[in-house]
Scaffold this motif. Structure first.
Motif, PDB file in Angstrom:
ATOM      1  N   ARG A 491       0.751  -1.142  -0.088  1.00  9.73           N
ATOM      2  CA  ARG A 491       0.050   0.009  -0.107  1.00  9.73           C
ATOM      3  C   ARG A 491       0.811   1.388   0.111  1.00  9.73           C
ATOM      4  NH1 ARG A 491      -3.434  -2.957   3.464  1.00  9.73           N
ATOM      5  NH2 ARG A 491      -5.298  -3.415   2.426  1.00  9.73           N
ATOM      6  N   PHE A 492       0.246   2.430  -0.399  1.00 12.60           N
ATOM      7  CA  PHE A 492       1.105   3.598  -0.463  1.00 12.60           C
ATOM      8  C   PHE A 492       1.108   4.066   0.794  1.00 12.60           C
ATOM      9  CE2 PHE A 492       0.700   8.393  -0.600  1.00 12.60           C
ATOM     10  CZ  PHE A 492       1.543   8.845  -1.435  1.00 12.60           C
ATOM     11  N   ARG A 493       2.170   4.807   1.212  1.00 10.85           N
ATOM     12  CA  ARG A 493       2.512   5.199   2.324  1.00 10.85           C
ATOM     13  C   ARG A 493       2.754   6.839   2.446  1.00 10.85           C
ATOM     14  NH1 ARG A 493       3.810   1.279   6.372  1.00 10.85           N
ATOM     15  NH2 ARG A 493       4.026  -0.767   5.285  1.00 10.85           N
ATOM     16  N   PRO A 494       2.181   7.701   3.002  1.00 11.58           N
ATOM     17  CA  PRO A 494       2.455   9.050   2.933  1.00 11.58           C
ATOM     18  C   PRO A 494       3.709   9.284   3.591  1.00 11.58           C
ATOM     19  CG  PRO A 494       1.051   8.652   4.529  1.00 11.58           C
ATOM     20  CD  PRO A 494       1.336   7.344   4.221  1.00 11.58           C
TER      21      PRO A 494
ATOM     22  N   GLY B 130       5.266   8.721  -2.916  1.00 12.24           N
ATOM     23  CA  GLY B 130       5.004   9.459  -1.729  1.00 12.24           C
ATOM     24  C   GLY B 130       6.289  10.187  -0.988  1.00 12.24           C
ATOM     25  N   ARG B 192       9.360   9.126   4.397  1.00 17.28           N
ATOM     26  CA  ARG B 192       9.678   8.834   3.212  1.00 17.28           C
ATOM     27  C   ARG B 192      10.437  10.083   2.571  1.00 17.28           C
ATOM     28  NH1 ARG B 192       6.982   4.339   1.459  1.00 17.28           N
ATOM     29  NH2 ARG B 192       6.406   4.465  -0.474  1.00 17.28           N
TER      30      ARG B 192
END
Lengths: 823, 345
Positions: A491-494, B130, B192
């Motif tokens: 999943r995308f993580r911010p 991200g 990130r």
């Protein structure tokens, strides 16, 4: 580190993958294989030959006439150029018609009047080694006519490994072989055919036996010292199989005793050293710190001046070896040596590293000691070496081995939890599956899962790099195979970390300037102390050269250097810019620590700043058949400067002609010529721009004037959001006004006054003409202005506009002594 | 015989259409003359049709005759017009009023540096995943550059980074990795970030080394970030940057601040894996060093290594630009030669 594929195959029977496959498997599982070389290819026709007779060539001093037996019925005449040829010795012989690896074919030919049928050759001619000093002597006892490749165990494949610093265990053939050992396959070491089982004479600091005394006087630098004595050896060439092994990995056979120590090093990673026992004074060896100024001639023939930080092996009277790095010349094993002492010791990594660095010697031994050797396997290595010497050099080993120092305790057990494997790797492996990956490479499972602590593993002595759970997790990942992991997008993580605004700012500048024909340059940060008149302040104490001994303090001087480079290539049209960091020192208040943390200590003395530098010269446009282009001038520079600055900040950029400040000095430098100005936003100097001083650049006669700009990017704050202004549906009214003003009145002041005076009806003001000359009075110039008026709510009348224009005239006359021109 | 009149009218209509087309398509005088002879000539198709008027029933003859004359007229007009146009075209060819092949008016073409382009593309791709860009000091302390990253200066691993020292404990950063520690000290996960910037090593300036070089560091830390996620992120990057058909592979490696560590290779963009001089005949080009963040780094910055995991990677955009454009010597990148820079504009 080079390894021989034939050697690996001997250690791992059944390893029948091709050398290419082995290289690939090793790269993917352990360390990169960077070299792949076939050794002994194209040597099929070369045979062993015995020199039966040798005499000097009648017509050439440097040549010899040899009669050789190459296994055929008749002896063969060969002319040879080697300085030393021993009658009765064996050499590689290339028969007539055979081709050397370099590609040329040997023919029967007359050399200075004597016929030569074939040649005797050197290692380098056979591409077996680097030694070109003479022809390659082969060990005695071989049958003339035997193919050379059979004798040397060739052809072989040499793999060049690029080892990671943590995996010194892979610097030997057993280490590499272990990576290939699967279930049910063990390692098969070569049987030398001789046996030695030592009776150990032990001691902590000192041990005596076999006629020698071993003393560790610097226990912090040497934890163990093992020695064995072999008496009555016959030093000579190594047997062909051993020479072949050493050649295959790029080594050079020296003599059977030295080759034996090297063979064991390459087999099981223990550095060993052989001393000629008769050269030692006092029949003793000790490990001690060198005394200040102590000298030692090492095996490479260099005399080294040592200090207390260096560790030496010494006999009663003097240093005889640089511990863990290189042996001494005085005690080396030579053709006359009869009795040898073999050393197998454990030296401290840091102290070996220091000595290797200060002496500039990086040897096979120092490489391994620096990274840590397996202290639990020293007895085994010494035994291997003694047995090999007995087998190939004869003599008799003293049954007693001396052993000083502490018995190694082995490495600590390490636990690994299946849950941790899952957390870090994302692999669902249970304890048994994990064991299945770790045990084949030597980790020993100490029983079941110990509560939440994970399964405990014994670490083999050669894996000193494994001390923590994560190290075992890595072993699991490696053994599982990095490319066998499942491909599952996650999943995308911010990110919670805000982006630094400098990146967008630099992007905006690049877009703007490249759109206007500028080319982005990138340069290194190093400059000489005085750089185009710009004095740098941050010195690099260990620079690569004087030209690179400072860090740049401004961008334009760096670009001027690039401009000169372009001039040297005959390029006249140069438009370069660069966004980069410049450096400066900061004068500190005494006792000011600036509140920086300990981790930042020292940085308060330096200042870094992001800058734009820009240099342009040459034609305004590329040459076109329809018209000629003028050269770039000050107004081109100004337009770029205004575009860049207004593209970056909200404030109006003013060109400030008067006054100097320290900021301008920091931004500019000796390159700034007379037609230059400060760029000012809200009273702050943010940049400098103008003509480049002729003296600042080495320019050819055909060069155009050069222009430059330096802008502090942190000082121009990012642009705000543009606010909508309502668009009027009513028509505009245009009016012009020509005035004369004294030369001393700057355009910008007049424009400011007009804007201040104009009511809300004034929509735009534009300068359309500047005139100086006979039409206007002396000391004055004419400025032509165009105005546009518009109202939001109605069509303007003449009266409205006349009122505005009269107000302008009044203000200008009053403030600037302006005179209205009537056309 | 009403059929005769009707069929002749039909024939005339057909003939008119074909004739006009033949005249219109005639690209030169010869073809035009051929069309004239075929349709309007004495033995042409129109003469032939007119000859057939006599066979038509008398009361229809005038109408058909009229029609035939109209066709003849139309063809003649078209022939005249085509002839004039061809003559004009011939005249134009001799004396053109404008030569449209002349070059247009040009302006200087600017361009970003090829290394910048690589950096921007890398940042854009990871940005979509991200990552945010951060910036750190080029003059760094040994604590951030080495200690925080689990690098002991006494260990041979430090030999890989020959360092420019400025002062006691102050150096030119040998990689952009120190920002890993600075970022984690300043924020709690999820983190990130990308760190594009210059790094410095005491390598002499030669075809494949520069004492100052661009590097992009990446760091992703959160709960539940595992090796599978790391591989997936890097593979996503490789497919977007190098192309969907590019294969990647992960090889064991060693960096003090990652464990497990991996080097990432991609299939050579020059030979597509068959082996060439660019990839030293291996078919693969190494593009990054990477791995899972070593727990020792988390400890140094105050993260709980039992709770958080993450991955980090570092890339050299200059080397990637060299491979991409076939640039043989790294020094070309930093000469500022306009003839070089214009090639990538």
């Amino acid at each position: 580190m080079n390894v021989s594929v034939n050697w690996l195959r001997e250690l791992v029977p059944g390893l029948d993958a091709s050398p290419e496959e082995l290289a690939e498997r090793f790269s993917m599982a352990a360390a990169a294989v960077e070299g792949f070389e076939v050794v002994g290819a194209g040597l099929d026709e070369i045979v062993v030959a015995r020199v039966l007779e040798v005499e000097r060539h009648p017509n050439a001093d440097r040549l010899s006439l040899c009669v050789v037996d190459a296994g055929g019925e008749e002896p063969i005449d060969v002319v040879c150029g080697a300085p030393v040829i021993v009658q009765g010795a064996l050499y590689p012989y290339v028969p007539v018609g055979a081709t050397l690896p370099a590609g040329f074919t040997i023919e029967a030919r007359k050399i200075r009047g004597e016929m030569s049928h074939g040649m005797l050759c050197s290692e380098i001619e056979l591409k077996l080694g680097r030694d070109k000093s003479g022809i390659m002597r082969l060990p005695d006892g071989l049958e003339p006519g035997t193919p050379l490749v059979d004798v040397l165990g060739l052809p072989d494949v040499r793999l060049g490994l690029d080892l990671n610093p943590n995996r010194v265990d892979l610097a030997c053939h057993k280490g590499v072989a272990r990576e290939f050992v699967g279930d049910g396959v063990g390692l098969t070491e070569r049987d030398f055919g001789a046996t030695w089982r030592a009776e150990w004479a032990d001691g902590d600091a000192e041990a005596a036996g076999a006629g020698v005394t071993v003393r560790i006087e610097a226990p912090d630098r040497c934890s163990r010292y093992l020695g064995a004595v072999v008496r009555g050896v016959e030093v000579g060439p190594s047997p062909a199989w051993l020479a072949g092994r050493l050649l295959a990995v790029g080594g050079r056979p020296i003599n059977n005793v030295v080759d034996a120590t090297n063979y064991v090093l390459l087999e099981c990673n223990q550095p060993l050293h052989a001393f000629d026992l008769s050269t030692l004074t006092g029949a003793e060896v000790k490990v001690r710190a060198a005394s200040a100024g102590e000298e030692l001639e090492t095996l490479d023939g260099e005399t080294r001046k040592l200090g207390p930080a260096d560790t030496v092996i010494a006999d009663r009277d003097r240093a005889i070896a640089l511990a863990g790095v290189m042996g001494g010349a005085d005690t080396e094993v030579t053709g006359e040596t009869v009795d040898v002492l073999i050393e197998c010791a454990a030296f401290d990594p840091l102290s070996v590293r220091k000595t290797a660095r200060t002496t500039g010697l990086s040897t096979d031994a120092s490489y391994r000691f620096e990274r840590g050797i397996d202290e639990t396997a020293q007895e085994e290595a010494l035994t291997r070496c003694v047995e090999l010497i007995l087998a190939i050099a004869g003599g008799e080993a003293d049954p007693v081995g001396v052993r000083a120092g502490a018995t190694p305790i082995g490495l600590e057990d390490v636990a690994v939890r299946a849950t941790r494997v899952r957390q870090v790797l994302g692999l669902d492996l249970d304890d048994d599956e994990i064991a299945g990956l770790l045990e084949p490479i030597g980790f020993i499972r100490r029983g079941g899962t110990a509560g939440g602590g994970g399964a405990l593993y014994g670490v083999p002595g050669w894996r000193g790099d494994v001390t923590r759970e994560i190290d075992l997790v890595e072993e699991v990942a490696r053994r599982f195979g990095y490319d066998n992991f499942p491909d599952e997008p996650r999943r995308f993580r911010p990110s919670v970390v805000p982006e630094h605004p400098g990146f967008k700012r630099a992007e905006r500048i690049r877009r703007l300037l490249t759109g206007r024909g500028m080319l982005e340059a990138r340069s290194l940060s190093f400059v000489p102390a005085d750089h185009h008149g710009n004095v740098a302040s941050v010195a690099v104490p260990n620079p690569l050269s004087a030209e690179e001994s400072y860090l740049r303090s401004a961008m334009v001087p760096v670009l001027l250097r690039r401009l000169e480079h372009n001039y040297s290539r005959g390029r006249r049209d140069v438009r370069l810019f660069e966004v980069g960091t410049v450096f400066d020192t900061v004068a500190l208040e005494p006792n000011a620590n600036g509140g920086t943390s300990q981790r930042d200590a020292g940085l308060e003395r330096y200042h870094e700043e992001s800058r734009l530098g820009l240099v342009l010269t040459g034609s305004r446009e590329p040459a076109h058949w329809d018209e000629t282009s003028a050269d770039l001038d000050l107004w081109d520079l100004k337009s770029l400067a205004e575009d860049v600055a207004s593209g970056l900040c909200d404030g109006v950029v003013e060109a400030c002609l008067t006054g100097v400040d320290s900021r301008a000095d920091a931004l500019g430098g000796a390159w700034l010529g007379t037609e230059s100005y400060r760029m000012v936003v809200d009273g702050q100097t943010v940049g400098v721009a103008g003509a480049v001083n002729a003296g600042a650049v080495d320019s050819p006669p055909w060069a155009a004037r050069a222009w430059a700009l330096e802008l502090d990017l942190a000082a121009v704050t990012s642009r705000g959001v543009a606010e909508y202004v309502s668009l009027s549906p009513y028509p505009a009214v245009r009016r012009d006004l020509a005035i004369t003003v004294p030369f001393s009145v700057p355009f910008a002041d007049v424009e400011d006054a007009l804007r201040e005076t104009g009511s809300g009806l004034l929509e735009a003001v534009r300068l359309f003409d500047v005139y100086e000359g006979t039409e206007v009075e002396d000391g004055r110039r004419s400025l032509g202005w165009a105005f546009r008026f518009r109202a939001d709510d109605r069509t303007l009348t003449d009266e409205d506009v006349e009122a505005e224009m009269s107000a302008f005239s009044a203000v200008l006359e009053k403030r600037f002594d302006a005179r209205i021109r009537t056309s | 015989m009403t059929g005769t009149a009707a069929s002749l009218l039909e024939r005339l209509a057909q003939l008119e259409g074909d004739g006009l087309a033949a005249i219109g398509n005639a690209g030169n005088g010869e073809a035009l003359e051929d069309a004239r002879v075929a349709y309007l000539g004495r033995n042409g198709v129109l003469a032939d049709a007119m000859g057939a008027i006599g066979t038509v029933e008398p009361e229809r003859r005038p109408a058909v005759g009229q029609r035939a004359n109209a066709v003849k007229q139309a063809l003649s007009v078209a022939l005249e017009a085509a002839s004039t146009a061809l003559a004009a075209a011939d005249a134009d060819a001799d004396h053109p009023t404008i030569d449209l092949t002349l070059p247009g008016r040009r302006t200087w073409r600017g361009g970003v540096h090829p290394v910048t382009r690589v950096i921007d593309e890398i940042c854009e791709i990871f940005g979509d995943m991200g990552f945010t860009r951060v910036q750190g000091p080029e003059i760094e302390t040994t604590w951030y550059n080495f200690t925080a990253l689990n690098i002991s200066l006494d260990h041979p691993a430090a030999d890989m980074m020959d360092t420019f020292y400025l002062d006691d404990g102050v150096i030119l950063r040998t990689h952009t990795s120190p920002m890993q520690a600075r970022v984690m000290e300043a924020s709690e996960p999820p983190v990130r970030v990308l760190v594009p910037g210059l790094a410095y090593r005491r390598d002499s300036f030669d075809p494949s080394h520069a004492p100052a070089f661009e590097q992009i560091e990446g760091l992703a830390v959160d709960e539940g970030v595992d090796f599978v996620e790391f591989r997936s992120a890097i593979q996503t990057f490789v497919r977007r940057f190098f192309g969907v058909d590019t294969k990647s592979r992960f090889r064991p490696s060693f960096y003090p601040f990652t464990e497990p560590s991996a080097e990432v290779d991609v299939t050579c963009s020059v030979c597509h894996g068959s082996g060439c001089s660019t990839c030293k005949r291996t078919g693969w080009i190494t593009i990054m060093g990477s791995g899972m963040v070593d727990p020792a780094v988390f400890e140094a910055v105050g993260y709980d290594p039992e709770r958080y995991t993450g991955y980090a990677f570092g890339m050299g955009p200059a080397r990637i630009a060299m491979v991409r454009h076939g640039i043989p010597d790294m020094r070309l990148l930093y000469e500022g030669d306009t003839a070089f820079l214009e090639q990538f504009a």
